[in-house]
Design an enzyme around this catalytic site. Structure first.
Site, PDB file in Angstrom:
ATOM      1  N   HIS A  85       0.849  -1.184   0.000  1.00 41.58           N
ATOM      2  CA  HIS A  85       0.000   0.000   0.000  1.00 41.58           C
ATOM      3  C   HIS A  85       0.889   1.239   0.000  1.00 41.58           C
ATOM      4  O   HIS A  85       1.537   1.547   1.005  1.00 41.58           O
ATOM      5  CB  HIS A  85      -0.924   0.001   1.219  1.00 41.58           C
ATOM      6  CG  HIS A  85      -1.848  -1.184   1.263  1.00 41.58           C
ATOM      7  ND1 HIS A  85      -1.445  -2.421   1.730  1.00 41.58           N
ATOM      8  CD2 HIS A  85      -3.142  -1.325   0.859  1.00 41.58           C
ATOM      9  CE1 HIS A  85      -2.459  -3.271   1.628  1.00 41.58           C
ATOM     10  NE2 HIS A  85      -3.489  -2.646   1.104  1.00 41.58           N
TER      11      HIS A  85
ATOM     12  N   HIS B 204      -4.594   4.094  -3.065  1.00 41.94           N
ATOM     13  CA  HIS B 204      -4.521   3.392  -1.780  1.00 41.94           C
ATOM     14  C   HIS B 204      -3.589   2.188  -1.851  1.00 41.94           C
ATOM     15  O   HIS B 204      -2.882   1.866  -0.897  1.00 41.94           O
ATOM     16  CB  HIS B 204      -5.921   2.930  -1.362  1.00 41.94           C
ATOM     17  CG  HIS B 204      -5.941   2.042  -0.161  1.00 41.94           C
ATOM     18  ND1 HIS B 204      -5.930   2.522   1.129  1.00 41.94           N
ATOM     19  CD2 HIS B 204      -5.966   0.685  -0.048  1.00 41.94           C
ATOM     20  CE1 HIS B 204      -5.949   1.515   1.970  1.00 41.94           C
ATOM     21  NE2 HIS B 204      -5.978   0.383   1.284  1.00 41.94           N
TER      22      HIS B 204
ATOM     23  N   GLU C  68     -16.262  -4.261  25.502  1.00 42.75           N
ATOM     24  CA  GLU C  68     -15.423  -5.464  25.578  1.00 42.75           C
ATOM     25  C   GLU C  68     -14.247  -5.419  24.603  1.00 42.75           C
ATOM     26  O   GLU C  68     -13.118  -5.784  24.958  1.00 42.75           O
ATOM     27  CB  GLU C  68     -16.257  -6.720  25.283  1.00 42.75           C
ATOM     28  CG  GLU C  68     -17.318  -7.042  26.317  1.00 42.75           C
ATOM     29  CD  GLU C  68     -18.651  -6.361  26.042  1.00 42.75           C
ATOM     30  OE1 GLU C  68     -19.612  -6.641  26.774  1.00 42.75           O
ATOM     31  OE2 GLU C  68     -18.724  -5.536  25.100  1.00 42.75           O
TER      32      GLU C  68
ATOM     33  N   HIS D 263     -26.597 -15.678  26.628  1.00 46.63           N
ATOM     34  CA  HIS D 263     -25.540 -15.475  27.615  1.00 46.63           C
ATOM     35  C   HIS D 263     -24.833 -16.781  27.997  1.00 46.63           C
ATOM     36  O   HIS D 263     -23.980 -16.783  28.879  1.00 46.63           O
ATOM     37  CB  HIS D 263     -26.115 -14.810  28.874  1.00 46.63           C
ATOM     38  CG  HIS D 263     -26.365 -13.342  28.709  1.00 46.63           C
ATOM     39  ND1 HIS D 263     -27.110 -12.822  27.669  1.00 46.63           N
ATOM     40  CD2 HIS D 263     -25.937 -12.274  29.444  1.00 46.63           C
ATOM     41  CE1 HIS D 263     -27.151 -11.497  27.785  1.00 46.63           C
ATOM     42  NE2 HIS D 263     -26.452 -11.148  28.846  1.00 46.63           N
TER      43      HIS D 263
END
Length: 671
Positions: free
Chosen positions: A35, A265, A414, A476
């Protein structure tokens, strides 16, 4: 963009930045892969940062009080490799740059931690770098409060692109940093308006400066090709108590035919276009050739921090001997000498008292004796402190008015928490652990995988580890998560059966230097099974004989965590019928795999039937059931073959057939 005008305005700066651009074009062309655009667009920002602000010494790349530079937009790795080579990092030779993206080279497609000095973290998955950086900045704050500004006082700089800021983890990272007022964190946004698919407007319309301001950041907007504006922005950012975002308006693939396009890019390998771009830069030298004058200027930049480093060494020598030892020990990831004896004493106490507690509570009991002696631990939870049991009284809450605090309220983040924990460990001097529910490893997973890839000992405390969660239901209740964690290379997955095994798991996790650990812990109470005190850490063997057959051995029951007590009850039923049964506790498969074959044969000999019991998916268990001298006709698994349900835990175990009676019947059916 008028390249000639840029060259004329700041000619010396221009040629130093052009060295980055030229090396990038040459390396990507040689590899026919990579890149080019981002390094070409951000070369001016990087040049000013390294020349005028970054505190580092290329000859002492591990100097603890160096500034950290993190390339969150890791696809632009040639920016970093060029900087390391030009400033004189010994391992980043020109030969390594020439071998960009090739087998055996330290110049991987994306920066890989551990491959080369000066690479602070593995980046590539977008957003990870900026999220790691929050952990770097947190570690700096905690250590500055502990050891004093004279020995800990540095910044964390990040280059992030649109991809980093679109990824969801970036929101978790920037809001946490804003809440904690991490004023030593400075992010450069490569605002080039280009993604792989096209312009940013194809997929996004976010006002990024306003977004950062809303999160409590100091924001400056500049021309990313104006070295005077870049210098002024960094100078200003270093004076504010807020984290800073410098929005750098840049042109991707500056000066190339592909400038300001999505083609810019990627890999720019057309020879004619490459030559034309270099001519525009005024770069008249051959491939991979940097003239002595420019290389000398860059090497002087690399040596600029030597005086400051020497002064720091003098200041460090002025610390008390205890503080010096503590700092050095933590930086080397050496556990305090007291740790082993402390763990042994707790194990003895538990074996004698035999409490019935959930292993999440067991973990808290262990941390209560560990945290006071391991002053480098930094705990936290993703808004589940009372459920994960990760906070002990001695830690203190880390906050704006208590930088010595070692407990972080991460909020419902998280992914951001896991990445920040990795950043703290990478910074050095910190042992980070943090908790959430085991099912939400799904949200933390990319960072957990990168901890394994980077070989860093982050500790992931994952409670509520099975259908034992109960009434919260299948959303859960983790079923496949043990298999996912165990499938990850270079990771320890611990599922302890009681407090003694939990203590042993923590001891291993906190003495590891290159392997992260996952502690899968229960919500429901479990009996103490290790009632005979052993000085040896049996969990370090991965699996061991917990109970031997009293009659002729006909069966082996293998289990982990909460199901080890089920296995022990099944053994009692079988032994009552004269069927000799051994129970093997397997708290960590990975450690058992590391044992020599003689030990594994001793634990799992050929002959007896084998039944494994675990409240999770079967995947992986056949290694122990039918491998290691086992036979498919003499093996069975008692566990889950689908998702759980919402009901009390004891009802679920009964309904899903994970009971002592079911295990005993399975054994008898195989005999």
């Amino acid at each position: 963009m008028d390249i000639a005008a840029l060259r004329a305005a700041n000619p010396e700066h221009w040629m130093r930045a052009a060295a980055i651009r030229a090396l990038t074009l040459d390396a990507v062309a040689a590899a026919n892969s990579g890149h080019s655009g981002m390094p070409m667009g951000m070369a001016d920002v990087a040049t000013v940062l390294y020349e005028k602000h970054l505190k580092f010494d290329a000859k002492a790349p591990d100097w603890p009080d160096r500034d950290r530079f993190i390339l969150s937009a890791g696809h632009g790795s040639m920016l970093l490799y060029s900087l390391l080579h030009l400033t004189g990092y010994e391992d980043m030779t020109l030969e390594q740059v020439k071998n960009f993206r090739q087998w055996g080279a330290i110049t991987a497609g994306h920066p890989e931690y551990g491959h080369a000095k000066g690479i602070e973290t593995t980046t590539g998955p977008l957003g990870q770098g900026i999220a790691n950086a929050v952990g770097f900045a947190l570690a700096e704050e905690i250590q500055r409060a502990r050891y004093g500004r004279k020995v800990v006082d540095h910044h964390t700089y990040v280059i992030a692109g649109d991809g980093c800021l679109m990824e969801g983890i970036s929101q978790e990272a920037i809001t946490l940093a804003g809440r904690q007022r991490l004023g030593k964190l400075i992010v450069f946004w490569d605002n080039n308006n280009i993604t792989i698919d096209g312009t940013v407007e194809l997929s996004d319309r976010t006002n990024q400066p306003q977004r950062f301001k809303a999160a409590g950041w100091h924001v400056i907007e500049i021309d990313g090709h104006d070295p005077i504006a870049i210098d002024a922005a960094i100078t200003k950012a270093k004076t504010t108590s807020k984290p800073s975002m410098i929005a750098c308006k840049t042109h991707i693939a500056l000066g190339h035919a592909a400038q300001d396009t999505s083609k810019g890019h990627g890999a720019l390998t057309d020879a004619a276009q490459l030559a034309e771009a270099k001519a525009g830069y005024g770069w008249t030298w051959g491939p991979f050739e940097v003239p002595t004058e420019i290389k000398t200027q860059w090497e002087a930049i690399g040596a600029r921090g030597a005086t400051e480093r020497a002064a720091w060494e003098d200041r460090f020598a002025g610390l008390s001997g205890r503080k010096q030892d503590d700092f050095t020990r933590a930086l080397a990831l050496e556990a305090p000498k007291k740790l082993s004896a402390t763990i042994k004493a707790l194990k003895k106490q538990i074996s004698e008292g035999a409490p019935k507690v959930a292993t999440r509570k067991s973990s808290e009991m262990v941390l209560e004796v560990i945290n006071p002696i391991m002053t480098e631990t930094v705990g936290g939870s993703a808004d589940l402190t009372g459920s994960n049991n990760t906070k002990t009284g001695d830690l203190g809450t880390h906050d704006i008015d208590n930088r010595k605090g070692r407990y972080i309220y991460y909020g419902i983040r998280e992914h951001g928490m896991a990445a920040a924990m990795n950043g703290m460990v990478l910074h050095g001097g910190a042992r980070a652990y943090g908790g959430t529910f085991f099912t939400f490893t799904d949200y933390a997973r990319p960072s957990m995988r990168l901890a394994s890839l980077m070989k860093i000992p982050t500790v992931f405390v994952m409670t509520h580890d099975s259908i034992g969660v109960g009434e919260d239901g299948p959303t859960h209740q983790p079923v496949e998560h043990l298999a996912i964690c165990r499938a990850t290379p270079n990771s320890y997955t611990f599922r302890p059966c009681d407090t003694v095994e939990t203590a042993e798991a923590w001891e291993i996790a906190l003495t590891s230097k290159d392997t992260p650990s996952v502690l899968a812990l229960t919500r429901q109470g479990l009996p103490t099974l290790r009632t005979e005190h052993k000085l040896k850490n049996l969990s370090a063997q991965g699996a061991y004989v917990l109970a031997e057959a009293t009659e002729k051995r006909q069966a082996i029951i293998m289990a982990t965590g909460s199901e080890v007590s089920v296995a022990m009850e099944a053994r009692a039923l079988l032994e009552a019928e004269g069927i000799g049964t051994r129970v093997v506790s397997m708290p960590c498969w990975e450690l058992f795999e590391e044992q020599d074959e003689a030990y594994r044969r001793k634990v799992l000999p050929a002959g007896p039937v084998r039944v494994a019991v675990e409240a999770g998916a079967r995947m992986g268990w056949d290694r122990w059931l039918t491998g290691e001298r086992g036979k498919a006709t003499k093996a069975d698994f008692v566990g889950m073959d689908g998702f759980g349900a919402s009901a009390p835990a004891e009802v679920l175990y009964e309904k899903f057939g994970i009971t002592a009676k079911a295990v005993a019947e399975s054994v008898k059916a195989l005999l």
